[in-house]
Design an enzyme around this catalytic site. Sequence first.
Site, mmCIF file in Angstrom:
data_model
loop_
_atom_site.group_PDB
_atom_site.id
_atom_site.type_symbol
_atom_site.label_atom_id
_atom_site.label_comp_id
_atom_site.label_asym_id
_atom_site.label_seq_id
_atom_site.Cartn_x
_atom_site.Cartn_y
_atom_site.Cartn_z
ATOM 1 N N ARG A 85 0.810 -1.228 0.000
ATOM 2 C CA ARG A 85 0.000 0.000 0.000
ATOM 3 C C ARG A 85 0.839 1.272 0.000
ATOM 4 O O ARG A 85 0.311 2.367 -0.092
ATOM 5 C CB ARG A 85 -0.999 -0.008 1.173
ATOM 6 C CG ARG A 85 -2.008 1.139 1.102
ATOM 7 C CD ARG A 85 -3.099 1.036 2.144
ATOM 8 N NE ARG A 85 -2.623 0.552 3.426
ATOM 9 C CZ ARG A 85 -1.927 1.277 4.296
ATOM 10 N NH1 ARG A 85 -1.643 2.526 4.046
ATOM 11 N NH2 ARG A 85 -1.528 0.738 5.426
ATOM 12 N N LYS A 106 -7.849 -0.932 -20.013
ATOM 13 C CA LYS A 106 -8.124 -0.856 -21.439
ATOM 14 C C LYS A 106 -6.870 -1.246 -22.245
ATOM 15 O O LYS A 106 -6.457 -2.368 -22.163
ATOM 16 C CB LYS A 106 -8.654 0.535 -21.781
ATOM 17 C CG LYS A 106 -9.771 1.020 -20.825
ATOM 18 C CD LYS A 106 -11.027 0.182 -20.873
ATOM 19 C CE LYS A 106 -11.963 0.396 -19.698
ATOM 20 N NZ LYS A 106 -12.311 1.780 -19.402
ATOM 21 N N ASP A 112 -7.321 12.400 -19.174
ATOM 22 C CA ASP A 112 -7.536 10.951 -19.208
ATOM 23 C C ASP A 112 -7.122 10.511 -20.610
ATOM 24 O O ASP A 112 -7.787 10.827 -21.590
ATOM 25 C CB ASP A 112 -9.013 10.656 -18.930
ATOM 26 C CG ASP A 112 -9.309 9.160 -18.921
ATOM 27 O OD1 ASP A 112 -8.596 8.402 -19.599
ATOM 28 O OD2 ASP A 112 -10.279 8.766 -18.236
ATOM 29 N N TYR A 145 -15.709 10.300 -19.321
ATOM 30 C CA TYR A 145 -16.074 8.918 -18.983
ATOM 31 C C TYR A 145 -17.157 8.908 -17.889
ATOM 32 O O TYR A 145 -17.062 9.649 -16.903
ATOM 33 C CB TYR A 145 -14.810 8.199 -18.497
ATOM 34 C CG TYR A 145 -15.063 6.799 -18.009
ATOM 35 C CD1 TYR A 145 -15.416 5.790 -18.906
ATOM 36 C CD2 TYR A 145 -14.962 6.485 -16.662
ATOM 37 C CE1 TYR A 145 -15.649 4.504 -18.452
ATOM 38 C CE2 TYR A 145 -15.196 5.195 -16.210
ATOM 39 C CZ TYR A 145 -15.537 4.215 -17.113
ATOM 40 O OH TYR A 145 -15.775 2.948 -16.661
HETATM 41 C C1 LIG Z 1 -12.710 2.514 -18.332
HETATM 42 C C2 LIG Z 1 -12.331 3.926 -18.259
HETATM 43 C C3 LIG Z 1 -12.050 4.541 -17.031
HETATM 44 C C4 LIG Z 1 -12.185 3.828 -15.713
HETATM 45 O O1 LIG Z 1 -11.320 2.756 -15.601
HETATM 46 P P1 LIG Z 1 -11.624 1.457 -14.675
HETATM 47 O O2 LIG Z 1 -10.390 0.659 -14.851
HETATM 48 O O3 LIG Z 1 -12.872 0.826 -15.191
HETATM 49 O O4 LIG Z 1 -11.802 1.945 -13.291
HETATM 50 C C5 LIG Z 1 -11.656 5.870 -17.052
HETATM 51 N N1 LIG Z 1 -11.575 6.551 -18.201
HETATM 52 C C6 LIG Z 1 -11.844 5.998 -19.396
HETATM 53 C C7 LIG Z 1 -11.717 6.816 -20.641
HETATM 54 C C8 LIG Z 1 -12.230 4.667 -19.475
HETATM 55 O O5 LIG Z 1 -12.511 4.130 -20.663
#
Ligand SMILES: *Cc1c(COP(=O)(O)O)cnc(C)c1O
Length: 389
Positions: free
Chosen positions: A48, A199, A174, A102
Amino acid sequence: MSKNNRGENTICTHTGEVKDTAFKGAVSPIYMASSYEFMDVDIKRYPRYFNTPNQDYLAKKIAALEHAESAMIFSSGMAAVSTTLLAFLSAGDHIVFQNDIYGGTRNLVEEQFKRYNIAYTFTEGLHVDDFRNCIQPNTKLIYIETPSNPLLKLVDIEAIGNLCKANGLLSVIDNTFATPIIQKPIDYGIDIVIHSATKYFGGHSDISAGAVATKKEHIDTIWNLAKNLGGNLSDFMVWMLERSMKTLAIRVKAQQKNAKKIAKRLNKNEAIGCVYYPGLKSHPDYKLAKKQMKGFGAMLSFDLADGLDAEQFLKSLQLIKPSMSLAGVESTMILPAMTSHALLTPEDRAAQGIKDGLIRFSVGLEEVDDLMDDIEQALSTVSKLSLVK
Ligand SMILES: *Cc1c(COP(=O)(O)O)cnc(C)c1O
């Protein structure tokens, strides 16, 4: 060759390896220990504290890819998003968000921020002026996501970086949809880059993880909260992520090559309505895409021609999976109206340009001809069904 100017594929395969000094194995060993010696050591390691050997080293790969000084790995994209935002925001602060971020990030903001007395504004549009118009005296941070979900609209990254610098604000992006293979926001003046590593970084639809890459000074601020909140990833999964990231560049490049070919072919198909892909000359942000992206990504969206049923279309697919999430090596399609945008009314969706039949396509590694065959056979099935009606 200096470590700092290695090519992308070399960074993907090698940067941040944990050397196996005990047995000289060719890949990083997995250190699962949750207890490390505390006397006579430079670093007190603990899962952690985000500093076990596997976490520490894989972060170097992510930092190198994003041209960042430092990085941290989290147990999900949302752990990375929430920890980062809360690390920099306090009661009384204000934040500007791009309007079509998102859904999970939007939920975090709308469901939680009020309790912390953090104010926020979602922009009207995606032009830099839309962001400028939202800045208030207590604004701390601007948050963007480009290309956006599900219509693949772009935000001018450099313009946002400059706007933030001129106003003393932090800029956060992001970068999940593009990945550092396609765009490196720090080169355009953005301060902090966030990823859902669930992703493309994971890429095989079997890892939940997140990451943040930025200056050392900002990582320290994020770490100070992260060690309180938790949200670290297990070292086994860090190792899985390292394994996946070795092929990040070749996967993303091959997938975006497929996406471009498919976008062009869909664009010519009479059973398809509008195709949303920044690599099409007809896309309103095509020029901006050429400026800030290396290629156009592997995500696209499209409407079926009027009268064709999108749900039936998805049910008729034989190869492409109608599945949640995105960015795997396998192609998947999703109906935003039934998933990410299900909570909005049809009118609100329409106001955002999201038709109920809009299909978002995460293009995988399969052969383009096989993917197109599947799409065409599903289209011919729904066309027949619509004639019967
Ligand atoms: C999936 C996604 C997230 C969140 O990610 P998790 O791993 O599901 O918590 C944030 N931003 C974008 C653009 C995403 O596609």
